[in-house]
Design an enzyme around this catalytic site. Structure first.
Site, PDB file in Angstrom:
ATOM      1  N   GLU A  95       0.797  -1.232   0.000  1.00  0.00           N
ATOM      2  CA  GLU A  95       0.000   0.000   0.000  1.00  0.00           C
ATOM      3  C   GLU A  95       0.828   1.281   0.000  1.00  0.00           C
ATOM      4  OE1 GLU A  95      -2.705  -0.524   3.288  1.00  0.00           O
ATOM      5  OE2 GLU A  95      -3.517  -2.375   2.462  1.00  0.00           O
ATOM      6  N   GLU A 134      -6.282 -10.531  -1.275  1.00  0.00           N
ATOM      7  CA  GLU A 134      -7.089 -10.285  -0.063  1.00  0.00           C
ATOM      8  C   GLU A 134      -8.569 -10.216  -0.419  1.00  0.00           C
ATOM      9  OE1 GLU A 134      -5.601  -6.985   2.251  1.00  0.00           O
ATOM     10  OE2 GLU A 134      -3.516  -7.453   1.787  1.00  0.00           O
TER      11      GLU A 134
HETATM   12  O1  9MR Z   1      -7.392  -8.129   8.496  1.00  0.00           O
HETATM   13  C1  9MR Z   1      -6.425  -7.338   9.156  1.00  0.00           C
HETATM   14  C2  9MR Z   1      -6.972  -6.843  10.484  1.00  0.00           C
HETATM   15  O2  9MR Z   1      -7.194  -7.921  11.374  1.00  0.00           O
HETATM   16  C3  9MR Z   1      -6.031  -5.821  11.090  1.00  0.00           C
HETATM   17  O3  9MR Z   1      -6.595  -5.275  12.264  1.00  0.00           O
HETATM   18  C4  9MR Z   1      -5.734  -4.732  10.085  1.00  0.00           C
HETATM   19  C5  9MR Z   1      -4.789  -3.683  10.609  1.00  0.00           C
HETATM   20  O4  9MR Z   1      -4.657  -2.630   9.731  1.00  0.00           O
HETATM   21  O5  9MR Z   1      -5.176  -5.299   8.902  1.00  0.00           O
HETATM   22  C6  9MR Z   1      -6.088  -6.162   8.285  1.00  0.00           C
HETATM   23  O6  9MR Z   1      -5.538  -6.636   7.072  1.00  0.00           O
HETATM   24  C7  9MR Z   1      -5.228  -5.638   6.085  1.00  0.00           C
HETATM   25  C8  9MR Z   1      -4.037  -6.132   5.314  1.00  0.00           C
HETATM   26  O7  9MR Z   1      -2.979  -6.427   6.194  1.00  0.00           O
HETATM   27  C9  9MR Z   1      -3.586  -5.122   4.279  1.00  0.00           C
HETATM   28  N1  9MR Z   1      -4.694  -4.756   3.402  1.00  0.00           N
HETATM   29  C10 9MR Z   1      -5.932  -4.360   4.072  1.00  0.00           C
HETATM   30  C11 9MR Z   1      -6.353  -5.433   5.066  1.00  0.00           C
HETATM   31  C12 9MR Z   1      -7.696  -5.074   5.697  1.00  0.00           C
HETATM   32  O8  9MR Z   1      -7.598  -3.901   6.435  1.00  0.00           O
END
Ligand code: 9MR
Length: 387
Positions: free
Chosen positions: A175, A288
């Site tokens: 990102e 994802e």
């Molecule tokens: O699913 C993840 C969640 O449990 C965490 O709290 C969060 C923290 O920012 O990250 C989520 O996963 C993310 C991923 O690592 C990167 N792309 C977006 C995902 C959803 O927010």
């Protein structure tokens, strides 16, 4: 979906984990005849037909995200083995949880995940080495460019080196491109004003890939982002990737995250984006994937949650059908590009194990039952074989 919204929901969910567990337990305790949270009129889905991973075995790997195996029930772990080929650690390998301070590493959970996956013949894709979120401030504190670069090198070298040969590849940079954009930013990389950019300049991407390649020369190295399939952000991603390739950076693939909502999926742009990345010689994975039901918000906290407890609005059969159609259309695009797509990973396990809890985004419901979307995805590949 704004970045702020994307971040708020997970943190609120984490803080309400205990409540979620209570809700989940209550759900699990309901009679099996009708899954809790499912409408009376939900289309019947064969629960014992061909699995998604078998249906797609000649196309691409089917993945899920989760911090296995500690907090998962035996039933859930059984589902992972039954339906999926490959696991992405949802959080436990991110910089903050695994490397909270310069001298502290937390390898217990990641080691357990790697061991469980090896014992159960599941592959692993690492997530994520360099990100602006879930990264503690010590990486940047009082550091000039040389010091921050050394911290990045140590982080990547230690982590990638520890699991060398056990992890298929890594989301090296996550990102890095700004949201939105316009005709002007589309001509540029439009990099997010992150602490990595501020400390190291645009070279932070180059170096992150270089360090990862040095630590595991056989790992597939990815740039991973959301919203890069369409609009100015897609154009910026092409500018960035062309620069990295021109500079000889060891990058092998692009991860299109795929956090979408039924009714708002840019199918045409997605189809073209996959071709664009492939034209650069890169592979493309959907890293994802989740598609919230029609009318649900883009991931924001709010809808479906009421007062102090949880009151998740169940999806209507129309919602489930529209979601199934959306997933089928997406998979028909992925099938078309199967030569450049090695993996499609869902972000979670079920509608109970998802960062978008309450928005019913996945293909197993909150009672671990296959949804119409599951059947539609399996049908999409079978239909293709008959064409
Ligand atoms: O699913 C993840 C969640 O449990 C965490 O709290 C969060 C923290 O920012 O990250 C989520 O996963 C993310 C991923 O690592 C990167 N792309 C977006 C995902 C959803 O927010």
């Amino acid at each position: 979906m704004t970045l702020q919204h994307k971040r708020q929901l997970p943190f609120l969910l984490t803080s309400m984990g205990a409540t979620l567990l209570a809700v989940a337990t209550a759900m699990a305790a309901e009679p099996a005849s009708r899954p809790a949270g499912a409408p009376n009129s939900a289309p019947a889905v064969d629960q014992h037909g061909l699995t998604i991973k078998d249906a797609y075995k000649n196309h691409f790997l089917i993945g899920m995200a989760g911090d296995l195996s500690g907090r998962y029930s035996d039933e859930e772990l059984g589902l992972v083995k039954e339906h999926f080929d490959i696991v992405t650690p949802e959080n436990c390998m991110k910089p903050a949880p695994i490397h909270p301070s310069q001298d502290a590493w937390r390898f217990e959970r990641p080691d357990a995940l790697v061991e469980w996956c090896a014992d159960n013949n599941l592959a692993i894709f690492g997530h994520t080495l360099v990100w602006h979120a879930q990264t503690n401030d010590w990486f940047f504190r009082d550091g000039d460019k040389a010091a921050v670069t050394q911290r990045m090198k140590d982080h990547i070298g230690t982590l990638v080196g520890r699991y060398k040969g056990k992890i298929q590849g890594w989301d090296v940079v996550n990102e890095a491109i700004n949201d939105g954009g316009n005709a002007e930013t589309a001509q540029t990389e439009n990099l997010r004003n992150s602490p990595w950019l501020r400390a190291m300049g645009p070279e932070f991407l180059t170096l992150a890939f270089k360090f990862a390649h040095e630590a595991d020369p056989d790992a597939k190295l990815y740039y991973n982002d959301y919203g890069i399939e369409a609009g100015p952000k897609h154009a910026s991603s092409m500018v960035l990737l062309k620069r990295l390739l021109k500079d000889g950076v060891p990058i092998h693939g692009v991860g299109i995250q795929g956090h979408w909502s039924t009714g708002r999926i840019p199918y045409v742009a997605l189809d073209k984006a996959i071709s664009d990345y492939a034209s650069l010689g890169l592979e493309v994975s959907i890293t994802e994937l989740d598609v919230t039901i029609r009318g649900a918000s883009g991931g924001q906290f709010g809808r479906g949650f009421r007062g102090r407890g949880f009151n998740v609005t169940p999806p209507s059969s129309e919602d489930l059908k529209a979601q199934a159609d959306a997933y089928a259309r997406l998979f028909s695009i992925f099938i078309k590009h199967k030569d450049v797509i090695p993996r499609v990973t869902f972000w979670g396990l079920s509608d109970r194990r998802t960062w978008r809890f309450g928005q019913h985004p996945l293909i197993l419901d909150s009672n671990n039952q296959r949804k119409p979307a599951y059947a539609a995805i399996v049908d999409a590949v079978q239909q293709r074989r008959m064409d």
